[in-house]
Write an enzyme that holds these catalytic residues in place. Structure first.
Site, PDB file in Angstrom:
ATOM      1  N   ASP A  14      52.200  35.896  45.703  1.00  0.00           N
ATOM      2  CA  ASP A  14      52.002  35.698  47.145  1.00  0.00           C
ATOM      3  C   ASP A  14      53.339  35.285  47.759  1.00  0.00           C
ATOM      4  O   ASP A  14      54.280  34.913  47.056  1.00  0.00           O
ATOM      5  CB  ASP A  14      50.952  34.609  47.398  1.00  0.00           C
ATOM      6  CG  ASP A  14      50.721  34.344  48.890  1.00  0.00           C
ATOM      7  OD1 ASP A  14      50.594  35.319  49.660  1.00  0.00           O
ATOM      8  OD2 ASP A  14      50.692  33.172  49.301  1.00  0.00           O
ATOM      9  N   SER A  15      53.385  35.311  49.101  1.00  0.00           N
ATOM     10  CA  SER A  15      54.591  34.845  49.800  1.00  0.00           C
ATOM     11  C   SER A  15      54.841  33.362  49.536  1.00  0.00           C
ATOM     12  O   SER A  15      55.961  32.894  49.658  1.00  0.00           O
ATOM     13  CB  SER A  15      54.424  35.068  51.298  1.00  0.00           C
ATOM     14  OG  SER A  15      53.328  34.299  51.785  1.00  0.00           O
TER      15      SER A  15
ATOM     16  N   CYS B  76      43.661  36.271  55.050  1.00  0.00           N
ATOM     17  CA  CYS B  76      44.967  35.822  54.539  1.00  0.00           C
ATOM     18  C   CYS B  76      44.667  34.784  53.470  1.00  0.00           C
ATOM     19  O   CYS B  76      43.805  33.916  53.671  1.00  0.00           O
ATOM     20  CB  CYS B  76      45.790  35.203  55.665  1.00  0.00           C
ATOM     21  SG  CYS B  76      47.257  34.292  55.110  1.00  0.00           S
ATOM     22  N   THR B  77      45.362  34.884  52.338  1.00  0.00           N
ATOM     23  CA  THR B  77      45.003  34.034  51.205  1.00  0.00           C
ATOM     24  C   THR B  77      45.359  32.557  51.422  1.00  0.00           C
ATOM     25  O   THR B  77      44.880  31.705  50.677  1.00  0.00           O
ATOM     26  CB  THR B  77      45.664  34.556  49.912  1.00  0.00           C
ATOM     27  OG1 THR B  77      47.079  34.685  50.122  1.00  0.00           O
ATOM     28  CG2 THR B  77      45.088  35.908  49.524  1.00  0.00           C
ATOM     29  N   HIS B  78      46.170  32.264  52.401  1.00  0.00           N
ATOM     30  CA  HIS B  78      46.428  30.845  52.709  1.00  0.00           C
ATOM     31  C   HIS B  78      45.207  30.175  53.356  1.00  0.00           C
ATOM     32  O   HIS B  78      45.025  28.969  53.240  1.00  0.00           O
ATOM     33  CB  HIS B  78      47.597  30.705  53.694  1.00  0.00           C
ATOM     34  CG  HIS B  78      48.960  30.784  53.067  1.00  0.00           C
ATOM     35  ND1 HIS B  78      49.491  31.960  52.605  1.00  0.00           N
ATOM     36  CD2 HIS B  78      49.908  29.827  52.850  1.00  0.00           C
ATOM     37  CE1 HIS B  78      50.709  31.736  52.127  1.00  0.00           C
ATOM     38  NE2 HIS B  78      50.982  30.451  52.266  1.00  0.00           N
TER      39      HIS B  78
ATOM     40  N   TYR C 102      55.558  35.706  55.514  1.00  0.00           N
ATOM     41  CA  TYR C 102      55.816  37.143  55.636  1.00  0.00           C
ATOM     42  C   TYR C 102      55.214  37.696  56.936  1.00  0.00           C
ATOM     43  O   TYR C 102      55.613  38.764  57.394  1.00  0.00           O
ATOM     44  CB  TYR C 102      55.116  37.910  54.492  1.00  0.00           C
ATOM     45  CG  TYR C 102      55.758  37.854  53.136  1.00  0.00           C
ATOM     46  CD1 TYR C 102      56.849  37.033  52.866  1.00  0.00           C
ATOM     47  CD2 TYR C 102      55.258  38.642  52.097  1.00  0.00           C
ATOM     48  CE1 TYR C 102      57.404  37.001  51.593  1.00  0.00           C
ATOM     49  CE2 TYR C 102      55.821  38.622  50.832  1.00  0.00           C
ATOM     50  CZ  TYR C 102      56.886  37.793  50.589  1.00  0.00           C
ATOM     51  OH  TYR C 102      57.436  37.778  49.333  1.00  0.00           O
ATOM     52  N   GLY C 103      54.191  36.971  57.433  1.00  0.00           N
ATOM     53  CA  GLY C 103      53.270  37.449  58.466  1.00  0.00           C
ATOM     54  C   GLY C 103      53.820  38.240  59.620  1.00  0.00           C
ATOM     55  O   GLY C 103      53.157  39.143  60.106  1.00  0.00           O
TER      56      GLY C 103
ATOM     57  N   CYS D 188      48.130  38.544  48.384  1.00  0.00           N
ATOM     58  CA  CYS D 188      48.683  38.369  49.723  1.00  0.00           C
ATOM     59  C   CYS D 188      48.221  39.567  50.547  1.00  0.00           C
ATOM     60  O   CYS D 188      48.549  40.709  50.197  1.00  0.00           O
ATOM     61  CB  CYS D 188      50.206  38.329  49.623  1.00  0.00           C
ATOM     62  SG  CYS D 188      51.056  38.249  51.209  1.00  0.00           S
ATOM     63  N   ASN D 189      47.442  39.313  51.583  1.00  0.00           N
ATOM     64  CA  ASN D 189      46.952  40.432  52.395  1.00  0.00           C
ATOM     65  C   ASN D 189      48.099  41.149  53.085  1.00  0.00           C
ATOM     66  O   ASN D 189      48.081  42.376  53.252  1.00  0.00           O
ATOM     67  CB  ASN D 189      45.972  39.938  53.458  1.00  0.00           C
ATOM     68  CG  ASN D 189      44.708  39.391  52.853  1.00  0.00           C
ATOM     69  OD1 ASN D 189      44.714  38.335  52.219  1.00  0.00           O
ATOM     70  ND2 ASN D 189      43.618  40.106  53.017  1.00  0.00           N
ATOM     71  N   THR D 190      49.088  40.383  53.513  1.00  0.00           N
ATOM     72  CA  THR D 190      50.205  40.962  54.263  1.00  0.00           C
ATOM     73  C   THR D 190      51.014  41.901  53.369  1.00  0.00           C
ATOM     74  O   THR D 190      51.339  43.025  53.764  1.00  0.00           O
ATOM     75  CB  THR D 190      51.100  39.830  54.811  1.00  0.00           C
ATOM     76  OG1 THR D 190      50.268  38.880  55.470  1.00  0.00           O
ATOM     77  CG2 THR D 190      52.139  40.356  55.759  1.00  0.00           C
TER      78      THR D 190
HETATM   79  N1  DGL Z   1      49.159  34.643  52.168  1.00  0.00           N
HETATM   80  C1  DGL Z   1      49.569  35.773  52.858  1.00  0.00           C
HETATM   81  C2  DGL Z   1      48.465  36.721  53.242  1.00  0.00           C
HETATM   82  O1  DGL Z   1      47.480  36.770  52.566  1.00  0.00           O
HETATM   83  C3  DGL Z   1      50.724  35.776  53.789  1.00  0.00           C
HETATM   84  C4  DGL Z   1      51.045  34.627  54.603  1.00  0.00           C
HETATM   85  C5  DGL Z   1      52.426  34.801  55.185  1.00  0.00           C
HETATM   86  O2  DGL Z   1      53.379  34.720  54.414  1.00  0.00           O
HETATM   87  O3  DGL Z   1      52.511  35.013  56.398  1.00  0.00           O
HETATM   88  O4  DGL Z   1      48.568  37.455  54.190  1.00  0.00           O
END
Ligand code: DGL
Length: 258
Positions: free
Chosen positions: A11-12, A185-187, A43-44, A74-76
């Site tokens: 992930d990011s 988003c995984t966060h 990363y968003g 990480c979805n992004t």
């Molecule tokens: N955790 C990430 C996701 O699932 C990205 C969060 C980020 O870095 O903006 O999208």
């Protein structure tokens, strides 16, 4: 034959640990290497090409660590780079994140589904395709989770600011009648207690796709005969492109998330 090489989870930053813990729970004999970039998080709102480059570096590193499979938690990064990664690392099984629009559309009673994700995930093809495929006859409303990733990266999930930030993003969806809120988003699952407080007293489900991702990992291990020896004692390693202090934060967050 058993394969005791680790599974890589990337992930990011800290967010992919919400997937890591589900994979660990579902597959307790598998060793895991978690790579939280950290140096380039968030990363968003980065351009797509930049995310592709970062994801490529990350997967190359996990391959160098001997991983037999990689979960892009990480979805992004999934939205920006999954096709590129699958083409480049053709012999490596790669699992990506899919926004949980399908279960939300199947479960909604109001016909209104809310999706929270990063800007880059929401404007990607993957989201558009998924929403078009499952969202027929259903109103899918989206909102970027502005400030969510930062709160999690700074360990401020339990703060008053977290509650205010979640209110700002979710209140509009609730007012529009959404009864399913998808965490894209995984966060975001780290903000579950703030999210629950914000929707308290209403019949609203919050959907975290990470258990489904862990099930997908299990299926692919079977399919490619990659499962570890059931007697193996697994190891859990944490690596980052940031510094040692960040690496230790990953480790602490992982342990406290169990
Ligand atoms: N955790 C990430 C996701 O699932 C990205 C969060 C980020 O870095 O903006 O999208």
């Amino acid at each position: 034959m058993a394969n005791n090489s680790p599974i890589g989870v990337y992930d990011s930053g800290l967010g992919g640990l919400t997937v890591w813990r589900e994979v660990r729970r579902a597959l307790p004999t598998e060793s895991l290497v978690y790579l939280g970039d950290g140096k380039n998080c968030p990363y968003g709102s980065r351009p797509r090409e930049e995310i592709v480059r970062l994801a490529d570096e990350a997967v190359a590193r996990l391959v160098a660590e001997g991983c037999k499979m990689v979960v892009v938690a990480c979805n992004t990064a999934t939205a920006a780079a999954i096709d590129f990664l699958r083409a480049k690392y053709a012999s490596l099984p790669i699992v990506g994140m899919e926004p949980a629009v399908k279960p939300a559309c199947l479960a909604t009673r109001t016909g209104i589904v809310g999706v929270i994700a990063t800007e880059r995930s929401l404007d990607g093809d993957l989201f558009r395709r998924t929403a078009a495929r499952y969202g027929e006859g259903i109103k899918v409303i989206t909102a970027p989770g502005r400030g969510f990733v930062e709160l999690v990266e700074e360990n401020r999930e339990e703060s008053d600011e977290a509650l205010e930030t979640v209110h700002r993003v979710v209140d509009g969806m609730v007012a529009e009648g959404a009864d399913q809120i998808v965490l894209g988003c995984t966060h975001y699952p780290f903000l579950m207690s703030a999210l629950r407080r914000v929707v308290e007293g209403r019949n609203i489900s919050i959907i975290d796709p990470s258990p489904a991702v862990a099930r997908r990992v299990a299926q692919l291990l079977e399919k490619f005969s990659l499962a570890a020896d059931p007697r193996q004692t697994p190891t859990y390693q944490f690596i980052t492109f940031a510094d040692e202090e960040y690496r230790l934060r990953l480790e602490r967050k992982a342990l406290s998330s169990l």
